[in-house]
Design a protein around this motif. Structure first.
Motif, PDB file in Angstrom:
ATOM      1  N   GLY A   1      24.331  -2.933  10.752  1.00  0.00           N
ATOM      2  CA  GLY A   1      23.643  -3.027  12.032  1.00  0.00           C
ATOM      3  C   GLY A   1      22.385  -2.202  12.116  1.00  0.00           C
ATOM      4  N   GLY A   2      21.790  -1.862  10.992  1.00  0.00           N
ATOM      5  CA  GLY A   2      20.585  -1.048  10.987  1.00  0.00           C
ATOM      6  C   GLY A   2      19.458  -1.622  11.813  1.00  0.00           C
ATOM      7  N   ALA A   3      19.304  -2.918  11.822  1.00  0.00           N
ATOM      8  CA  ALA A   3      18.219  -3.549  12.584  1.00  0.00           C
ATOM      9  C   ALA A   3      18.403  -3.292  14.071  1.00  0.00           C
ATOM     10  CB  ALA A   3      18.179  -5.043  12.310  1.00  0.00           C
ATOM     11  N   ARG A   4      19.604  -3.350  14.563  1.00  0.00           N
ATOM     12  CA  ARG A   4      19.847  -3.129  15.991  1.00  0.00           C
ATOM     13  C   ARG A   4      19.522  -1.696  16.400  1.00  0.00           C
ATOM     14  NH1 ARG A   4      24.082  -6.449  14.582  1.00  0.00           N
ATOM     15  NH2 ARG A   4      25.498  -4.699  14.339  1.00  0.00           N
ATOM     16  N   ARG A   5      19.684  -0.761  15.494  1.00  0.00           N
ATOM     17  CA  ARG A   5      19.439   0.644  15.833  1.00  0.00           C
ATOM     18  C   ARG A   5      17.957   0.995  15.870  1.00  0.00           C
ATOM     19  NH1 ARG A   5      24.239   1.272  12.871  1.00  0.00           N
ATOM     20  NH2 ARG A   5      23.184   1.634  10.911  1.00  0.00           N
ATOM     21  N   ILE A   6      17.094   0.215  15.205  1.00  0.00           N
ATOM     22  CA  ILE A   6      15.678   0.578  15.158  1.00  0.00           C
ATOM     23  C   ILE A   6      14.816  -0.291  16.057  1.00  0.00           C
ATOM     24  CG2 ILE A   6      15.794   1.590  12.869  1.00  0.00           C
ATOM     25  CD1 ILE A   6      14.549  -0.998  11.788  1.00  0.00           C
TER      26      ILE A   6
ATOM     27  N   LEU B   1      24.573   4.151   5.378  1.00  0.00           N
ATOM     28  CA  LEU B   1      23.980   5.218   6.187  1.00  0.00           C
ATOM     29  C   LEU B   1      22.948   4.633   7.151  1.00  0.00           C
ATOM     30  CD1 LEU B   1      23.255   8.004   3.542  1.00  0.00           C
ATOM     31  CD2 LEU B   1      24.988   8.042   5.341  1.00  0.00           C
ATOM     32  N   PRO B   2      22.901   5.140   8.378  1.00  0.00           N
ATOM     33  CA  PRO B   2      21.844   4.696   9.287  1.00  0.00           C
ATOM     34  C   PRO B   2      20.473   5.100   8.745  1.00  0.00           C
ATOM     35  CG  PRO B   2      23.306   6.291  10.360  1.00  0.00           C
ATOM     36  CD  PRO B   2      23.793   6.107   8.956  1.00  0.00           C
ATOM     37  N   TRP B   3      19.453   4.381   9.135  1.00  0.00           N
ATOM     38  CA  TRP B   3      18.108   4.645   8.637  1.00  0.00           C
ATOM     39  C   TRP B   3      17.685   6.089   8.858  1.00  0.00           C
ATOM     40  CZ3 TRP B   3      13.690   0.721   8.378  1.00  0.00           C
ATOM     41  CH2 TRP B   3      14.138  -0.464   7.794  1.00  0.00           C
ATOM     42  N   VAL B   4      18.025   6.663   9.969  1.00  0.00           N
ATOM     43  CA  VAL B   4      17.592   8.039  10.255  1.00  0.00           C
ATOM     44  C   VAL B   4      18.229   9.056   9.321  1.00  0.00           C
ATOM     45  CG1 VAL B   4      17.023   7.568  12.671  1.00  0.00           C
ATOM     46  CG2 VAL B   4      19.325   8.332  12.074  1.00  0.00           C
ATOM     47  N   LYS B   5      19.285   8.672   8.608  1.00  0.00           N
ATOM     48  CA  LYS B   5      19.944   9.583   7.660  1.00  0.00           C
ATOM     49  C   LYS B   5      19.534   9.310   6.215  1.00  0.00           C
ATOM     50  CE  LYS B   5      23.667  10.930  10.529  1.00  0.00           C
ATOM     51  NZ  LYS B   5      24.776  11.809  10.473  1.00  0.00           N
ATOM     52  N   ARG B   6      18.642   8.350   6.015  1.00  0.00           N
ATOM     53  CA  ARG B   6      18.065   8.082   4.695  1.00  0.00           C
ATOM     54  C   ARG B   6      16.645   8.638   4.727  1.00  0.00           C
ATOM     55  NH1 ARG B   6      19.079   1.622   4.124  1.00  0.00           N
ATOM     56  NH2 ARG B   6      20.917   1.558   5.460  1.00  0.00           N
TER      57      ARG B   6
ATOM     58  N   VAL C   1       0.807  -1.218   0.000  1.00  0.00           N
ATOM     59  CA  VAL C   1       0.000   0.000   0.000  1.00  0.00           C
ATOM     60  C   VAL C   1       0.839   1.266   0.000  1.00  0.00           C
ATOM     61  CG1 VAL C   1      -1.993  -1.110   1.065  1.00  0.00           C
ATOM     62  CG2 VAL C   1      -0.261  -0.033   2.516  1.00  0.00           C
ATOM     63  N   VAL C   2       2.117   1.160   0.338  1.00  0.00           N
ATOM     64  CA  VAL C   2       3.004   2.320   0.332  1.00  0.00           C
ATOM     65  C   VAL C   2       4.435   1.819   0.137  1.00  0.00           C
ATOM     66  CG1 VAL C   2       3.313   2.360   2.840  1.00  0.00           C
ATOM     67  CG2 VAL C   2       3.593   4.475   1.559  1.00  0.00           C
ATOM     68  N   GLU C   3       5.246   2.638  -0.505  1.00  0.00           N
ATOM     69  CA  GLU C   3       6.658   2.300  -0.708  1.00  0.00           C
ATOM     70  C   GLU C   3       7.540   3.353  -0.057  1.00  0.00           C
ATOM     71  OE1 GLU C   3       8.035   1.409  -4.727  1.00  0.00           O
ATOM     72  OE2 GLU C   3       5.922   1.372  -5.322  1.00  0.00           O
ATOM     73  N   PHE C   4       8.649   2.884   0.487  1.00  0.00           N
ATOM     74  CA  PHE C   4       9.688   3.763   1.007  1.00  0.00           C
ATOM     75  C   PHE C   4      10.981   3.297   0.358  1.00  0.00           C
ATOM     76  CE2 PHE C   4       6.399   3.581   4.220  1.00  0.00           C
ATOM     77  CZ  PHE C   4       6.240   4.909   4.593  1.00  0.00           C
ATOM     78  N   PHE C   5      11.545   4.102  -0.517  1.00  0.00           N
ATOM     79  CA  PHE C   5      12.749   3.713  -1.253  1.00  0.00           C
ATOM     80  C   PHE C   5      13.655   4.931  -1.368  1.00  0.00           C
ATOM     81  CE2 PHE C   5      15.220   3.147  -5.141  1.00  0.00           C
ATOM     82  CZ  PHE C   5      15.778   1.899  -4.903  1.00  0.00           C
ATOM     83  N   ASP C   6      14.899   4.758  -1.002  1.00  0.00           N
ATOM     84  CA  ASP C   6      15.872   5.847  -1.056  1.00  0.00           C
ATOM     85  C   ASP C   6      16.820   5.650  -2.234  1.00  0.00           C
ATOM     86  OD1 ASP C   6      15.448   7.660   1.190  1.00  0.00           O
ATOM     87  OD2 ASP C   6      15.845   5.908   2.449  1.00  0.00           O
TER      88      ASP C   6
ATOM     89  N   LEU D   1       9.743   5.937   6.924  1.00  0.00           N
ATOM     90  CA  LEU D   1       9.167   4.646   7.317  1.00  0.00           C
ATOM     91  C   LEU D   1       9.157   4.510   8.831  1.00  0.00           C
ATOM     92  CD1 LEU D   1       8.186   1.723   7.098  1.00  0.00           C
ATOM     93  CD2 LEU D   1      10.530   1.069   6.545  1.00  0.00           C
ATOM     94  N   LEU D   2      10.264   4.849   9.475  1.00  0.00           N
ATOM     95  CA  LEU D   2      10.317   4.769  10.931  1.00  0.00           C
ATOM     96  C   LEU D   2       9.252   5.661  11.572  1.00  0.00           C
ATOM     97  CD1 LEU D   2      14.176   4.800  11.557  1.00  0.00           C
ATOM     98  CD2 LEU D   2      12.619   2.835  11.589  1.00  0.00           C
ATOM     99  N   ALA D   3       9.096   6.861  11.041  1.00  0.00           N
ATOM    100  CA  ALA D   3       8.091   7.776  11.572  1.00  0.00           C
ATOM    101  C   ALA D   3       6.684   7.227  11.347  1.00  0.00           C
ATOM    102  CB  ALA D   3       8.242   9.155  10.929  1.00  0.00           C
ATOM    103  N   ALA D   4       6.428   6.709  10.149  1.00  0.00           N
ATOM    104  CA  ALA D   4       5.106   6.158   9.839  1.00  0.00           C
ATOM    105  C   ALA D   4       4.801   4.938  10.709  1.00  0.00           C
ATOM    106  CB  ALA D   4       5.026   5.783   8.354  1.00  0.00           C
ATOM    107  N   ALA D   5       5.795   4.107  10.936  1.00  0.00           N
ATOM    108  CA  ALA D   5       5.588   2.898  11.740  1.00  0.00           C
ATOM    109  C   ALA D   5       5.196   3.229  13.175  1.00  0.00           C
ATOM    110  CB  ALA D   5       6.846   2.037  11.717  1.00  0.00           C
ATOM    111  N   ALA D   6       5.596   4.378  13.651  1.00  0.00           N
ATOM    112  CA  ALA D   6       5.276   4.792  15.018  1.00  0.00           C
ATOM    113  C   ALA D   6       3.849   5.323  15.150  1.00  0.00           C
ATOM    114  CB  ALA D   6       6.270   5.852  15.485  1.00  0.00           C
ATOM    115  N   GLU D   7       3.206   5.592  14.031  1.00  0.00           N
ATOM    116  CA  GLU D   7       1.849   6.150  14.048  1.00  0.00           C
ATOM    117  C   GLU D   7       0.804   5.041  14.168  1.00  0.00           C
ATOM    118  OE1 GLU D   7       1.078   9.377  14.107  1.00  0.00           O
ATOM    119  OE2 GLU D   7       3.219   9.814  14.110  1.00  0.00           O
TER     120      GLU D   7
END
Length: 77
Positions: free
Chosen positions: A71-76, A34-39, A22-27, A45-51
């Motif tokens: 290690g992106g998984a460990r950071r999120i 790069l860590p997820w927060v810098k993409r 239903v939605v795509e997040f692609f950088d 996606l991280l912000a949307a997942a929190a909603e």
């Protein structure tokens, strides 16, 4: 085939008969180092997942190695 295209195709195969994308997040052009927060899209996606009313109930990753490199998984989690 572009990176986005084959990752989307992979995700579509995975959800076939089980759900829909239903939605795509692609950088495009963003280094997987790069860590997820810098993409931009990964951060979105991280912000949307929190909603609570985010409009999706699962996340499908086209290629795990690209998504969680460095290690992106460990950071999120």
């Amino acid at each position: 085939m572009s990176s986005r295209a084959w990752q989307l195709e992979s995700a579509q195969r995975l959800v076939a008969g089980r759900g829909r994308i239903v939605v795509e997040f692609f950088d495009p052009g963003a280094s997987r180092s790069l860590p997820w927060v810098k993409r931009p899209q990964a951060a979105a996606l991280l912000a949307a997942a929190a909603e609570p009313d985010r409009g999706f109930d699962a996340v499908v990753v086209g290629e795990v190695e690209r998504a969680f490199a460095g290690g992106g998984a460990r950071r999120i989690i």
